[in-house]
Scaffold this active site. Structure first.
Site, PDB file in Angstrom:
ATOM      1  N   SER A  15      17.112-120.820 -63.706  1.00  0.00           N
ATOM      2  CA  SER A  15      16.524-120.229 -64.573  1.00  0.00           C
ATOM      3  C   SER A  15      16.302-118.559 -64.561  1.00  0.00           C
ATOM      4  O   SER A  15      14.960-118.350 -64.931  1.00  0.00           O
ATOM      5  CB  SER A  15      14.995-120.852 -64.609  1.00  0.00           C
ATOM      6  OG  SER A  15      14.305-120.570 -63.544  1.00  0.00           O
ATOM      7  N   ALA A  50      13.830-107.963 -58.782  1.00  0.00           N
ATOM      8  CA  ALA A  50      14.479-106.781 -58.937  1.00  0.00           C
ATOM      9  C   ALA A  50      13.762-105.542 -59.431  1.00  0.00           C
ATOM     10  O   ALA A  50      12.860-105.754 -60.429  1.00  0.00           O
ATOM     11  CB  ALA A  50      15.696-106.966 -60.325  1.00  0.00           C
ATOM     12  N   GLY A  52      14.717-101.910 -59.473  1.00  0.00           N
ATOM     13  CA  GLY A  52      15.204-100.620 -60.139  1.00  0.00           C
ATOM     14  C   GLY A  52      15.218-100.739 -61.431  1.00  0.00           C
ATOM     15  O   GLY A  52      14.866 -99.890 -62.189  1.00  0.00           O
ATOM     16  N   GLU A 119      20.830 -93.533 -60.758  1.00  0.00           N
ATOM     17  CA  GLU A 119      20.762 -93.939 -59.262  1.00  0.00           C
ATOM     18  C   GLU A 119      21.859 -94.040 -58.569  1.00  0.00           C
ATOM     19  O   GLU A 119      23.189 -93.407 -59.110  1.00  0.00           O
ATOM     20  CB  GLU A 119      20.435 -95.757 -59.451  1.00  0.00           C
ATOM     21  CG  GLU A 119      18.848 -95.937 -59.912  1.00  0.00           C
ATOM     22  CD  GLU A 119      18.643 -97.402 -59.808  1.00  0.00           C
ATOM     23  OE1 GLU A 119      19.548 -98.181 -59.328  1.00  0.00           O
ATOM     24  OE2 GLU A 119      17.492 -97.559 -60.377  1.00  0.00           O
ATOM     25  N   HIS A 248      21.826-104.447 -48.651  1.00  0.00           N
ATOM     26  CA  HIS A 248      21.056-103.163 -49.310  1.00  0.00           C
ATOM     27  C   HIS A 248      20.541-102.342 -48.073  1.00  0.00           C
ATOM     28  O   HIS A 248      19.883-103.021 -47.041  1.00  0.00           O
ATOM     29  CB  HIS A 248      19.706-103.708 -49.977  1.00  0.00           C
ATOM     30  CG  HIS A 248      19.007-102.635 -50.957  1.00  0.00           C
ATOM     31  ND1 HIS A 248      18.437-101.743 -50.392  1.00  0.00           N
ATOM     32  CD2 HIS A 248      19.180-102.851 -52.180  1.00  0.00           C
ATOM     33  CE1 HIS A 248      18.025-100.985 -51.542  1.00  0.00           C
ATOM     34  NE2 HIS A 248      18.632-101.537 -52.803  1.00  0.00           N
ATOM     35  N   ARG A 294      26.013 -98.007 -51.999  1.00  0.00           N
ATOM     36  CA  ARG A 294      25.262 -98.829 -50.947  1.00  0.00           C
ATOM     37  C   ARG A 294      25.998 -99.141 -49.794  1.00  0.00           C
ATOM     38  O   ARG A 294      25.441 -99.339 -48.725  1.00  0.00           O
ATOM     39  CB  ARG A 294      24.725-100.114 -51.542  1.00  0.00           C
ATOM     40  CG  ARG A 294      23.762 -99.961 -52.517  1.00  0.00           C
ATOM     41  CD  ARG A 294      23.319-101.159 -53.444  1.00  0.00           C
ATOM     42  NE  ARG A 294      22.179-100.900 -54.271  1.00  0.00           N
ATOM     43  CZ  ARG A 294      21.676-101.818 -55.117  1.00  0.00           C
ATOM     44  NH1 ARG A 294      22.388-103.180 -55.105  1.00  0.00           N
ATOM     45  NH2 ARG A 294      20.733-101.301 -55.955  1.00  0.00           N
ATOM     46  N   HIS A 355      21.726-108.421 -49.453  1.00  0.00           N
ATOM     47  CA  HIS A 355      21.249-108.338 -50.778  1.00  0.00           C
ATOM     48  C   HIS A 355      21.819-109.001 -52.129  1.00  0.00           C
ATOM     49  O   HIS A 355      21.127-109.788 -52.821  1.00  0.00           O
ATOM     50  CB  HIS A 355      21.063-106.847 -50.999  1.00  0.00           C
ATOM     51  CG  HIS A 355      20.320-106.358 -52.203  1.00  0.00           C
ATOM     52  ND1 HIS A 355      18.784-106.961 -52.469  1.00  0.00           N
ATOM     53  CD2 HIS A 355      20.640-105.704 -53.476  1.00  0.00           C
ATOM     54  CE1 HIS A 355      18.957-106.536 -53.834  1.00  0.00           C
ATOM     55  NE2 HIS A 355      19.668-105.964 -54.267  1.00  0.00           N
ATOM     56  N   GLU A 379      24.888-113.989 -60.449  1.00  0.00           N
ATOM     57  CA  GLU A 379      25.331-113.765 -58.977  1.00  0.00           C
ATOM     58  C   GLU A 379      26.256-114.768 -58.596  1.00  0.00           C
ATOM     59  O   GLU A 379      26.809-114.529 -57.370  1.00  0.00           O
ATOM     60  CB  GLU A 379      23.857-113.420 -58.407  1.00  0.00           C
ATOM     61  CG  GLU A 379      24.368-112.751 -57.019  1.00  0.00           C
ATOM     62  CD  GLU A 379      23.211-112.548 -55.896  1.00  0.00           C
ATOM     63  OE1 GLU A 379      23.503-112.214 -54.757  1.00  0.00           O
ATOM     64  OE2 GLU A 379      22.234-112.520 -56.581  1.00  0.00           O
ATOM     65  N   ARG A 390      29.173-103.567 -55.183  1.00  0.00           N
ATOM     66  CA  ARG A 390      28.407-103.580 -56.838  1.00  0.00           C
ATOM     67  C   ARG A 390      27.859-101.868 -56.723  1.00  0.00           C
ATOM     68  O   ARG A 390      26.963-101.723 -55.717  1.00  0.00           O
ATOM     69  CB  ARG A 390      27.172-104.499 -56.565  1.00  0.00           C
ATOM     70  CG  ARG A 390      26.504-104.546 -58.060  1.00  0.00           C
ATOM     71  CD  ARG A 390      25.443-105.501 -58.050  1.00  0.00           C
ATOM     72  NE  ARG A 390      24.210-105.652 -56.806  1.00  0.00           N
ATOM     73  CZ  ARG A 390      23.337-104.909 -57.354  1.00  0.00           C
ATOM     74  NH1 ARG A 390      23.089-104.524 -58.329  1.00  0.00           N
ATOM     75  NH2 ARG A 390      22.426-104.946 -56.347  1.00  0.00           N
ATOM     76  N   SER A 395      23.754-105.440 -61.926  1.00  0.00           N
ATOM     77  CA  SER A 395      23.729-106.930 -61.608  1.00  0.00           C
ATOM     78  C   SER A 395      22.904-107.720 -62.665  1.00  0.00           C
ATOM     79  O   SER A 395      23.147-108.591 -63.292  1.00  0.00           O
ATOM     80  CB  SER A 395      22.938-107.173 -60.394  1.00  0.00           C
ATOM     81  OG  SER A 395      21.731-106.607 -60.291  1.00  0.00           O
TER      82      SER A 395
END
Length: 527
Positions: A15, A50, A52, A119, A248, A294, A355, A379, A390, A395
């Protein structure tokens, strides 16, 4: 819906943004949907965490620029068709679905135009955001829409145990001889009653999220144990790129079961990574400095910690960001204050943590797996978008787009590939308790989880070697057998299901890491 055996049109397992988007899009097409969530609500997964943002587009942007950025971050290990699809279709779905239909309140300027930030790894400012709680804002909007939609039935505290397939579960021999093994629903544990339901479905959508909890340190919620990967692997669906687990670089350094994420957007606004002496160091490792991808930043932090013998590094926003940090990052500000850190004055102690899983159940651009009638989004999948690593804020976009695409494909096929063969549905037996030895011991389960998490962190973590991976493979193979035997002797329960899924997911990831001899992206090998 507490009946032991039910028949539904489309079963969505999970969900988060992927599952809710798939359910809503199906409902908007006039179809009946049954949506399962393991928690008591819809927002117990990673989407709500999340911070960002989600990739959109700026006026001077072009799909080819985003495509290039994704390929560069993914070490050109990506499936180009999927990257092109996301780069071109993704922003349109954000506009039509999130902005116009669900009306997510992304931050806007005085002219009521959505603000966009840049970013790490992005060549343009193209990230939509809601302060530092973007995922929470999206989930609130989706949750209201789902709960207000009459075509969606939400079942809480439901944990999928196994996917039902014609080959593995049918009691009619004729269906075992069919060349196409079909997904026909799932055995589902009802946390309210302690019973197992047989839910048969014309189509099933897996949207179970990630697997961060199989590692010792993670930013993921407790539900992120790789259940979708484990179930699809057992059902015979193809998996891919499961060795690419992204760590991360900046999780708050503190004690706790999970690490609080310090969003990459903080570095996007100008914050610098510094060592204990206060020296910025990223420029020594990569020309892109603090905005490098990352995997590069993560390894740089680990190298800096090992070289200097320090337990963490620091993210300095106070001296490098010309914004009101309390207003721009309210969630991060409050969390840090709760542990005695004032981000407007103090650098934030950070360490890497598991992460995001870049691989998973293999799907095409329509969300179809290699198992007929089984779709997947989010994911738990491998779309090919992320490749070996990524790109930031892709994502949420991938989960949104593939949830939407799966629903559209199911709706398109409905007139042609409509309902499940009734004879096949009738041939699927109800769940039979595998054993009646009431020997479930919380201490044993806790120890098995500790073994899984320490094995994955130490041997299948940020830096991997052949000896470490071989040790992990052998240890997890033995643990899998022991848990499998225990699983066959003990009445089913939520802790036992989670342990079984987590151990199998860890084994799949380790096996893939051992097979891939190439050092690339998130899969960093030193022989």
């Amino acid at each position: 819906m507490d009946n032991q055996r039910v028949r539904v049109s489309t079963l969505v397992i999970g969900s988060g943004i992927a599952g809710c988007t798939a359910a809503l899009q199906l409902a908007y097409q006039g179809q009946e949907v049954t949506l399962l969530t393991a928690g008591s609500g819809l927002d117990d997964g990673n989407t709500a965490l999340a911070q960002g943002g989600i990739v959109y587009r700026s006026e001077d942007d072009d799909p080819s620029y985003l495509e290039s950025d994704i390929l560069k971050a993914g070490w050109d290990y990506n499936y180009r068709r999927a990257v092109r699809y996301l780069s071109r279709r993704g922003p349109k779905v954000v506009k039509e679905f999130l902005l116009e239909r669900i009306k997510i309140p992304f931050d806007r300027d005085s002219s009521d135009v959505c603000r966009l930030v840049r970013e790490g790894g992005h060549s343009k400012a193209r990230i939509l955001y809601c302060a530092d709680f973007t995922g929470r804002a999206i989930m609130q909007g989706l949750q209201e829409a789902v709960l207000g939609e009459p075509h969606i039935t939400v079942l809480t505290k439901r944990t999928a145990i196994d996917l039902l397939t014609s080959y593995h579960h049918s009691e009619r021999l004729e269906f075992k001889y069919h060349l196409d093994n079909q997904a026909v629903g799932a055995y589902v544990y009802n946390g309210h009653t302690g019973e197992v339901q047989t839910i048969l479905a014309d189509h099933t959508v897996l949207a179970t999220g990630g697997l961060g909890q199989i590692f010792l340190h993670t930013t993921n919620t407790a539900a992120s144990i790789g259940s979708g990967l484990a179930m699809s692997f057992r059902a015979g669906a193809m998996t891919m790129n499961t060795e690419f687990v992204q760590f991360h670089p900046t999780a708050l350094y503190q004690r706790g079961d999970w690490r609080f994420l310090i969003s990459e957007a903080v570095r996007g606004e100008g914050a610098r990574l510094v060592n204990e002496a206060g020296e910025p160091f990223m420029q020594w490792y990569d020309e892109r400095g603090d905005l490098a991808p990352r995997d590069v930043v993560t390894r740089a932090i680990v190298d800096e910690m090992l070289t200097r013998g320090e337990e963490c590094v620091f993210l300095d926003a106070a001296n490098h960001v010309d914004l009101d940090l309390k207003e721009r990052f309210p969630t991060i500000y409050r969390k840090c204050r709760s542990v005695g850190i004032d981000i407007t004055k103090d650098p934030i102690p950070v360490v890497p943590a598991a992460h995001y899983s870049c691989g998973g159940v293999l799907v095409n651009i329509h969300g179809q797996t290699t198992l007929p009638r089984l779709y997947a989004a989010g994911e738990c999948t491998c779309t090919g978008v992320h490749g070996a690593n990524r790109l930031a804020s892709t994502s949420l976009l991938e989960a949104l787009l593939w949830g939407w695409s799966a629903a559209r494909d199911i709706g398109y096929k409905r007139p042609f590939q409509n309902t499940l063969d009734q004879r096949l549905a009738d041939s699927i037996p109800d769940w039979v308790c595998p054993g009646y030895n009431h020997n479930e011991d919380p201490a044993l389960i806790a120890q098995d989880w500790a073994t899984i998490r320490n094995t994955m962190w130490n041997y299948v973590g940020i830096t991997r070697t052949t000896p470490r991976l071989k040790r992990a493979f052998e240890d997890l193979r033995a643990l899998n057998k022991r848990i499998h035997d225990f699983y066959r002797e003990t009445p089913i329960s939520k802790p036992l299901i989670d342990l079984f899924h987590g151990c199998q997911a860890a084994y799949v990831v380790t096996n893939a890491a051992l097979r891939n001899k190439q050092s690339i992206g998130c899969h960093y090998r030193q022989e």
